[in-house]
Enzyme design. Structure first.
Site, short mmCIF file in Angstrom:
data_model
loop_
_atom_site.label_atom_id
_atom_site.label_comp_id
_atom_site.label_asym_id
_atom_site.label_seq_id
_atom_site.Cartn_x
_atom_site.Cartn_y
_atom_site.Cartn_z
N GLU A 1 -4.27 2.75 -1.53
CA GLU A 1 -3.67 4.04 -1.89
C GLU A 1 -4.56 5.13 -1.29
O GLU A 1 -5.62 5.44 -1.84
CB GLU A 1 -3.58 4.21 -3.41
CG GLU A 1 -2.50 3.37 -4.07
CD GLU A 1 -2.89 1.91 -4.21
OE1 GLU A 1 -1.98 1.05 -4.30
OE2 GLU A 1 -4.09 1.60 -4.23
N SER B 1 -4.42 -3.55 -2.62
CA SER B 1 -3.55 -2.45 -2.20
C SER B 1 -4.38 -1.28 -1.68
O SER B 1 -5.52 -1.07 -2.11
CB SER B 1 -2.69 -2.00 -3.39
OG SER B 1 -1.81 -0.96 -3.01
N SER C 1 0.85 -1.19 0.00
CA SER C 1 0.00 0.00 0.00
C SER C 1 0.88 1.24 0.00
O SER C 1 2.11 1.14 0.06
CB SER C 1 -0.91 0.03 1.24
OG SER C 1 -1.80 -1.06 1.24
#
Length: 444
Positions: free
Chosen positions: A296, A294, A256
């Site tokens: 973000e 992930s 991340s």
């Protein structure tokens, strides 16, 4: 796992800009860090101990805490406009729900590992209550802002080794000036594009003609795969993948990135949200495609306006930047984000962690050679004024976007249209009326 190659262990670590990488057209601030925004402080607490097989609760430990103080630790009484953006949400920033609802930042921000969010939040709440005893009584309660990434490839993450004293240390260490990068604080155990990542930062100072504002980005970078890595737009990852094909890589976590944006431009919350969206473009430049697993996540704030907890008439005044002046900030935040991520990799050193999992450092000498080989291409590209799709009669003067070459007084008025389709200025300025009546041309 064997120790890193001798050439790697002795290679001097430098920031991305020192490799000659093309990193945008705007100049950096004095320290090329988020602390170039007046009043912003950054501190770290780094925890590294143990080696060998993973023993949950015992180690090895490769983690820490990074603290960002938005305005010299007075953030509770002197709140700031804030906002954020989630590109892919397989991650967490505690406190972000309230941040997005109220558009206010009222606590320091912490970055740490996934399993330590609760401990870090609890410690920050304790710090705030000790400093401001009226919280929960005279004043409202608080929800600390704490971002996380998964450092389990190198760290005994389930051991939850971050304690209150580490949070206090990071806050106590917070200072102006250069910011330590790489294997420090919350970034200690982080990995980026299969190379060692961690904490990175960068800033941009707009020329006076574009407002003269300063903007800074700090990242805790932990995303991506090697073959996707781009350095200054160059496919460095594809080239290095062959060299590192026999190096084991993490395969169970997507990684991340958490980014924090600070600026002294006078922005409202919705404008900060929009600025944070453009951070994702900078992340994409380095090689992220925001994978399914992930996270973000971006948070941001502006130091230009103070929002008091109460005033005599319960009214306060704000300075607000016109939306039409946001474009230079959008470009600057994209540049600064890309450079911050690259700085996190360039300054990080190789690391061995749990079960002797090994993450190599980005080989700077090879990156430098690649960049130098492409330099003739860079040299052949001349910077030109930004082209627009507007009719010729409505184009901005050619010198408006030239970095540092014009003064604010030399910038001519334009008929750029906002989202509402209304040209500005909507009525001629007094000088324009006089010029028109005397046969001269109008500047609008």
């Amino acid at each position: 796992m064997a120790n890193p190659p001798e050439s790697e262990s002795t290679e001097k670590r430098v920031r991305a800009r020192e490799l000659g990488i093309p990193l945008g057209r705007f100049k950096t601030g004095r320290h090329n860090a988020i602390t170039d925004v007046e009043g912003v402080l950054v501190g770290h607490s780094t925890i590294i101990r143990g080696e060998g097989p993973l023993r949950p609760g015992h180690g090895p430990v490769r983690t820490g805490v990074t603290a960002i103080l938005p305005n010299r630790s007075n953030i509770f009484m002197e709140r700031l406009n804030g906002g954020g953006f989630v590109l892919n949400g397989a991650g967490e920033v505690a406190g972000m729900t309230q941040l997005m609802e109220w558009g206010l930042v009222e606590t320091p921000m912490l970055l740490t590992n996934t399993m330590s969010v609760g401990a870090a939040s609890d410690a920050l709440a304790r710090h705030m209550v000790e400093k401001y005893p009226g919280i929960g009584d005279e004043h409202d309660v608080i929800i600390p802002i704490v971002g996380e990434c998964d450092d389990s490839y190198l760290n005994d993450i389930s051991g939850r080794h971050v304690r209150a004293e580490h949070v206090f240390e990071a806050i106590r260490n917070a200072s102006e000036g250069p910011v330590p990068e790489g294997n420090v604080g919350g970034g200690t155990g982080m990995v980026t594009c299969d190379f060692k990542g961690g904490i990175g930062t960068s800033s941009r100072k707009l020329p006076e003609a574009l407002g003269g504002f300063t903007l800074g980005v700090l990242v805790m970078s932990n995303f991506g795969k090697m073959h996707n890595l781009r350095v200054g737009g160059l496919p460095v990852g594809e080239v290095l993948a062959e060299k590192f094909k026999d190096t084991p890589r993490r395969g169970q976590t997507y990684g991340s990135i958490i980014a924090v944006v600070a600026t002294d431009a006078p922005l409202l919350s919705h404008q900060i949200n929009r600025l944070c969206k453009r951070v994702s473009l900078g992340i994409g430049r380095v090689g992220s495609y925001a994978a399914h697993g992930s996270g973000e996540i971006v948070v941001g704030f502006s130091t230009a306006n103070i929002i008091p907890r109460r005033t005599q008439k319960m009214v306060y005044k704000l300075k607000i930047l016109l939306d039409q002046r946001l474009d230079p900030l959008y470009e600057a935040v994209m540049e600064a984000t890309e450079e911050a991520i690259l700085n996190s990799m360039c300054m990080a050193t190789s690391m061995k962690g749990v079960n002797d999992n090994y993450v190599p450092a980005l080989p700077l000498d090879e990156v430098r050679r690649f960049v130098q080989a492409c330099r003739p291409i860079f040299a052949s590209v001349k910077k030109r004024p930004q082209q627009t799709s507007a009719p010729v009669a409505r184009e901005k003067p050619a010198d408006v976007d030239k970095e540092g070459e014009v003064t604010a007084g030399a910038v001519l008025p334009t008929e750029v249209r906002g989202a509402e389709g209304i040209p500005y200025p909507t009525r001629p300025a007094p000088d324009d009326i006089e010029d028109s009546s005397s046969g001269g041309s109008s500047g609008s």
